[in-house]
Design a protein around this motif. Structure first.
Motif, mmCIF file in Angstrom:
data_model
loop_
_atom_site.group_PDB
_atom_site.id
_atom_site.type_symbol
_atom_site.label_atom_id
_atom_site.label_comp_id
_atom_site.label_asym_id
_atom_site.label_seq_id
_atom_site.Cartn_x
_atom_site.Cartn_y
_atom_site.Cartn_z
ATOM 1 N N ARG A 89 -41.895 35.894 -31.190
ATOM 2 C CA ARG A 89 -41.648 37.318 -30.944
ATOM 3 C C ARG A 89 -42.587 38.203 -31.769
ATOM 4 N N PHE A 90 -43.144 37.659 -32.872
ATOM 5 C CA PHE A 90 -43.836 38.473 -33.857
ATOM 6 C C PHE A 90 -45.343 38.239 -33.937
ATOM 7 N N THR A 101 -45.944 42.574 -38.852
ATOM 8 C CA THR A 101 -45.277 42.715 -37.556
ATOM 9 C C THR A 101 -43.788 42.398 -37.619
ATOM 10 N N TYR A 124 -41.958 39.545 -38.965
ATOM 11 C CA TYR A 124 -41.311 38.227 -38.933
ATOM 12 C C TYR A 124 -40.511 37.946 -40.205
ATOM 13 N N ARG A 150 -40.611 47.594 -32.851
ATOM 14 C CA ARG A 150 -40.200 47.009 -31.569
ATOM 15 C C ARG A 150 -39.680 45.582 -31.760
ATOM 16 N N ASN A 151 -40.384 44.818 -32.562
ATOM 17 C CA ASN A 151 -40.002 43.417 -32.738
ATOM 18 C C ASN A 151 -38.641 43.266 -33.395
#
Length: 525
Positions: free
Chosen positions: A46-47, A119, A121, A151-152
């Protein structure tokens, strides 16, 4: 049909994450089940953007390579994934962060400030560790990265992302932990002032311009405002922290490292205290000292004992002064030497059946070099020295909480590579019948070959004799050690075995790992 394939893919990824997290438990020596569960839960894919991905392996940090396709299972290894390879900006190495988060002893409900979230994680990992009752403030100065992180991190409502300068950020409420994910040359007093008054922790990397340096763990005890316990937590290579770098400060850091390593640091002191002869590094309004904070040893000992159930206190009393041998070495009796003729029977302990025949239950734990006071009669220029922890060769050492290693996995690569150490322990009980061989009256020899070297303890003793062949000590590069357990063994004889594995040559730190080449019991008549 498509739903079935999708469901199988989901289950496959969940299993990949679980195995990934379990591997981190061993490679990073993670004790916290919350940390392991977090890595088993958060989807790394996802990241890191769409695949194929650019990868940096710990085996070669010089250049990226590309995964063969965009299957997410590639991400569940202890590797760095490029976020922006042109800036050498990566999704960091999981084992490093698992190891560091474990040291922080984060509790559910804690408030964490994460500086340099990228991002998102590792912010998500932290969110899983502290749970829905906790909260994570994720700071990212790069507005584009911060927007991606926002968003993530939607599935983790306990995370707030702020696009701001983390070096100067002051949270609205005290932080149980502030984690800095970028290298600085000097400390921000804002971070120190923002720590919770009871056991607030700052994890921060001090690095030089090449990106290499060390993480410090600084703790605020009982509301202290001037003296804070501080210690080295891990070596690292990491991107620079915007706002946290200064050429003059870097010159002072390099000078400090030329005098002594990060491991010399014991505390952080603040004005109005002035730097004294214990000063390791000074900044504006603060300085790092090689002197501990009074009372810290007891507090640290208590916390370590509570946390580190996998590494019980040793029964050993560490020596404080040099001691002469009780017997002149050359008058000591020679150690028994294993025969050079072929054995009449051999049992392979690296098989399930072979270890089961002797009731062997292998356990393992990484060993570390720790700094300690020099012997009192050392020359005056030597203030400290080094020892190994845990001291697990002694008889009766409590390894009950150590991870079990299946016999078939003794050949798995362990340790972090380079200069590293690992303990393997088991008890061996001689059976009357060893896979079809009548053991009564036979000579039993333990044959162990560890890549690269090994020292072998039997019943709390390391067989050694100065000037003589000592089968328990290093025999040579990837050479077998052969120890006579008994000249005339009897059924139910029991031996406590501890193998101290060493990656070498130590002065030419190798790019490989620790593993068993062979572990056998040889019988002779």
């Amino acid at each position: 049909m498509a739903n079935g394939r999708d469901q199988a893919q989901v289950h496959g990824l969940e299993e990949a994450r679980r195995r990934f997290a379990e591997e981190l438990r061993y490679t990073a020596r993670v004790r916290s089940s919350n940390v392991v569960a977090a890595f088993a839960t958060v989807p790394r894919e996802r990241f890191v953007g769409p695949g194929p991905w650019r990868v940096l392996s710990p085996m070669s940090l010089a250049e990226y390579w590309t995964t063969e396709d965009a299957e997410p299972h590639h991400l569940y290894h202890d590797i760095l994934i490029a976020i922006d390879p042109t800036r050498r900006l990566n999704n960091g190495q999981p084992s490093l962060w698992a190891y560091l988060y474990d040291q922080l002893e984060l509790e559910p409900g804690a408030h964490i400030v994460h500086v340099g979230a990228g991002t998102g994680y590792y912010s998500a990992i932290l969110a899983e560790i502290v749970g829905r009752t906790g909260n994570v403030t994720a700071i990212e100065i790069d507005r584009e990265l911060a927007a991606v992180a926002q968003r993530n991190l939607v599935p983790w409502p306990q995370v707030v992302v702020l696009p701001t300068d983390g070096f100067a950020f002051r949270p609205d409420q005290p932080a149980d932990a502030i984690i800095v994910n970028a290298g600085v040359t000097h400390l921000s007093l804002v971070w120190i002032d923002s720590l919770a008054v009871e056991n607030g922790r700052l994890l921060v990397p001090l690095t030089t311009s090449d990106g290499w340096g060390g993480f410090l763990l600084i703790t605020r005890l009982r509301g202290g405002t001037r003296h804070y316990p501080a210690r080295y937590a891990s070596w690292t290579g990491i991107i620079p922290c915007t706002g946290g770098r200064d050429p003059a400060a870097e010159a002072r850091l390099r000078a400090a490292l030329a005098r002594s390593p990060f491991t010399a640091i014991r505390s952080l002191r603040r004005a109005p205290d002035e730097p004294d002869d214990t000063c390791w590094l000074a900044g504006e309004g603060w300085w790092l000292s090689t002197a501990p904070v009074p009372g810290d040893a007891q507090a640290s000992s208590t916390r370590t004992k509570e946390r580190d159930s996998r590494m019980p206190a040793s029964n050993r009393t560490r020596p404080t002064a040099s001691v002469l041998p009780t017997t002149p070495p050359l008058l000591a009796p020679p150690l028994p030497v294993a025969p050079l003729v072929p054995p009449v029977h051999v049992v392979d302990l690296m098989t399930s059946a072979g270890s089961a025949a002797f009731g062997a239950r292998w356990k393992g734990m990484e060993a570390k070099i720790v700094e300690c006071p020099a012997l009192t009669d050392a020359m005056p220029e030597f203030k400290t020295t080094y020892d190994i922890e845990p001291y697990a060769g002694e008889s009766g050492f409590d390894d009950s909480e150590w991870p079990v290693i299946p016999a078939t996995e003794l050949g798995a690569r362990r340790g972090g590579g380079m200069v590293s150490f690992f303990w393997y322990r088991t008890k061996l009980t001689i059976p009357a019948d060893a896979q079809g061989f009548d053991t009564a009256g036979a000579m039993a020899v333990l044959r162990v070959n560890v890549d690269d070297y090994a020292e072998i303890w039997v019943n709390g003793e390391l067989p050694r004799a100065a000037g003589r062949t000592s089968p328990g000590t290093i025999q040579g590069f990837n050479m077998p050690s052969r120890l006579v357990l008994s000249r005339t063994v009897a059924p139910n004889d029991q031996f406590e075995i501890a193998v101290f594995a060493i990656n070498g040559p130590i002065s030419a730190a190798p790019a490989n790992f620790l593993w068993f080449r062979e572990a056998k019991i040889e019988f002779f008549r």
